[in-house]
Design an enzyme around this catalytic site. Structure first.
Site, short mmCIF file in Angstrom:
data_model
loop_
_atom_site.label_atom_id
_atom_site.label_comp_id
_atom_site.label_asym_id
_atom_site.label_seq_id
_atom_site.Cartn_x
_atom_site.Cartn_y
_atom_site.Cartn_z
N TRP A 35 -90.61 -8.11 114.03
CA TRP A 35 -89.61 -7.09 114.43
C TRP A 35 -90.00 -6.42 115.75
O TRP A 35 -89.35 -5.47 116.18
CB TRP A 35 -89.48 -6.02 113.34
N GLU A 57 -88.55 -0.86 109.36
CA GLU A 57 -89.07 0.46 108.97
C GLU A 57 -88.71 0.80 107.53
O GLU A 57 -89.51 1.36 106.80
CB GLU A 57 -88.57 1.55 109.93
N LEU A 100 -89.31 -5.67 96.27
CA LEU A 100 -89.74 -4.70 97.28
C LEU A 100 -89.87 -3.29 96.71
O LEU A 100 -90.51 -2.42 97.30
CB LEU A 100 -88.76 -4.66 98.46
N GLY A 101 -89.24 -3.07 95.55
CA GLY A 101 -89.37 -1.77 94.89
C GLY A 101 -88.49 -0.69 95.51
O GLY A 101 -87.81 -0.92 96.49
N TYR A 138 -89.63 10.45 109.14
CA TYR A 138 -90.49 9.38 109.67
C TYR A 138 -89.64 8.26 110.29
O TYR A 138 -89.86 7.86 111.44
CB TYR A 138 -91.41 8.78 108.58
N ASP A 156 -96.51 8.74 109.66
CA ASP A 156 -96.58 8.32 108.26
C ASP A 156 -98.02 8.53 107.78
O ASP A 156 -98.83 9.16 108.46
CB ASP A 156 -96.12 6.86 108.10
N CYS A 208 -108.92 2.20 112.09
CA CYS A 208 -109.10 3.49 111.42
C CYS A 208 -108.59 3.39 109.99
O CYS A 208 -107.68 4.08 109.57
CB CYS A 208 -108.37 4.58 112.22
N CYS A 215 -115.50 2.39 113.53
CA CYS A 215 -115.55 3.31 114.67
C CYS A 215 -116.17 2.66 115.91
O CYS A 215 -115.88 3.08 117.03
CB CYS A 215 -116.32 4.57 114.30
N CYS A 224 -112.75 11.78 118.83
CA CYS A 224 -112.69 11.90 117.37
C CYS A 224 -113.72 12.90 116.84
O CYS A 224 -114.93 12.65 116.86
CB CYS A 224 -112.90 10.53 116.72
N THR A 308 -93.27 5.37 91.00
CA THR A 308 -93.74 6.54 91.76
C THR A 308 -94.22 7.66 90.83
O THR A 308 -95.25 8.25 91.06
CB THR A 308 -92.59 7.11 92.64
N1 ADE Z 1 -95.67 0.37 109.29
C1 ADE Z 1 -94.54 1.08 109.39
N2 ADE Z 1 -93.77 0.63 110.39
C2 ADE Z 1 -94.42 -0.41 110.95
C3 ADE Z 1 -94.14 -1.29 112.00
N3 ADE Z 1 -93.02 -1.19 112.69
N4 ADE Z 1 -95.06 -2.24 112.30
C4 ADE Z 1 -96.18 -2.32 111.58
N5 ADE Z 1 -96.50 -1.54 110.58
C5 ADE Z 1 -95.64 -0.58 110.25
#
Ligand code: ADE
Length: 353
Positions: A35, A57, A100-101, A138, A156, A208, A215, A224, A308
């Site tokens: 994407w 997303e 996918l839930g 988000y 996020d 991270c 690190c 950091c 959830t």
């Molecule tokens: N996590 C949330 N959106 C993402 C994206 N566009 N690419 C990679 N990880 C993600």
């Protein structure tokens, strides 16, 4: 100076040079994902497809990149544009989403595609995107930055973790998250907000990481505070998670000559609009009552599934098609149905196969 501006300028001073270092790292280490257009491409005039950005997303909200990738491929092959998705049958989209839930997301996905199609185009700002079904803060920030180049922040859980370490946040987590969101917003570079967002995602996923962050190879180490303290993996400091309540029920795998008995669940509520196996109510009592219509079944074991807000334990009972199924159920080919069932039911069917 207003409080907001003060926070902005404090973040700018503290993190001076950070965006450039992160973008430089991203140019060399960006993950290639279906994407994305790729680092540096926007400057060359390549324009991302907002449909693909948005779809990814929504899929990635509670799912990992490897798990989402196959679904993304199927969706974009089956419905290459937002207009194509808007014209899809609800049941086809729900079936394609199975596994996918968070099925309310699939229902909102369709609503959103239909609204964008009816409007004739995507809103191009964070605020405009917020008005669409299923788009929260988000996703609005992410799509605005990634697809439209608006200097919006996409914060996020991964970004929270990265900034919690950069800032060594020690206060109340809710309050710290608010501070992090403001800081990220003040740090987004105006010229490459989309790549900045993608770079933070990649840094959170590959360097991270929640456990044992690497690190030594981190481009942000000099900024950091947690690294300076020597204990980056202790951040973020969050309140302990509450254990989830457990609910119990029975699920029935009823097989006949033409397949397995399924229903389309009511449109709203848990797993709404999805295909489902016959099941009792899911309650706190750990000895669920057998459905009155189910006679002569064989108990074959238990499956667990985590939602959830609760953990579900289902006793799987199999029976032949002599069971007096209630109205609304029909027999469908087991293989086709397997792929279209939400995971909790898919597990039961697998156990019974
Ligand atoms: N996590 C949330 N959106 C993402 C994206 N566009 N690419 C990679 N990880 C993600």
């Amino acid at each position: 100076m207003a409080k907001r501006e003060k926070a902005d300028s404090a973040a700018e001073a503290r993190f001076e040079g950070l965006p450039a270092a992160l973008l430089d790292w991203y140019g060399r280490h960006a993950r290639s994902l279906p994407w994305r257009i790729g680092p540096g491409k926007r400057a060359e005039g390549v324009v991302p497809d907002p449909y693909r950005v948005w779809l990814a997303e929504i899929m990635l909200q509670q799912t990992t990149v490897p798990h989402a990738a196959g679904y993304f491929e199927t969706f974009t092959r089956t419905w290459p544009t937002v207009e194509a998705l808007a014209g899809a049958e609800d049941s086809d989209v729900m079936a394609a989403w199975a596994g996918l839930g968070y099925y309310a997301r699939a229902r909102n996905l369709l609503k959103c595609a239909r609204e964008v199609t009816a409007r004739g185009s995507w809103p191009r700002t964070e605020a405009g995107l917020r008005d669409l079904p299923g788009i929260g803060p988000y996703t609005a920030g992410a799509v605005a930055a990634l697809a439209f180049g608006e200097p919006a922040a996409a914060v996020d859980g991964n970004v929270d973790r990265v900034f919690s370490r950069l800032m060594a946040t020690k206060g109340d987590w809710k309050e710290e998250k608010r501070r992090i969101a403001e800081t990220v917003k003040a740090t987004v570079p105006g010229d490459r907000p989309g790549e900045f967002a993608e770079a933070l995602m990649d840094l959170g996923a590959t360097v991270c990481t929640p456990k044992r962050p690497n690190c030594l190879i981190c481009p942000l180490r000099d900024w950091c505070a947690a690294y300076a303290e020597g204990t980056p993996d202790q951040y973020p400091i969050k309140p302990a998670k509450k254990t989830k309540p457990v609910r119990y029920g029975e699920v029935y795998v009823v097989r006949g000559p033409s397949g397995v008995a399924v229903e389309t669940r009511p449109p709203h509520g848990l797993l709404g609009g999805m295909l489902g196996l016959p099941t009792t109510a899911w309650l706190q009592d750990d000895r669920p009552e057998r459905a009155a219509w189910m006679t002569g079944g064989s108990e074959i074991g238990e499956v667990k599934h985590v939602f959830t807000h609760f953990e579900l334990r289902l006793l799987v009972v199999t029976a032949g098609d002599t069971a007096a199924l209630p109205q609304g159920y029909g027999f469908k080919d087991e293989e086709t149905v397997g792929a279209a069932l939400p995971s909790a039911f898919r597990k039961a069917l697998k156990l019974a196969s």
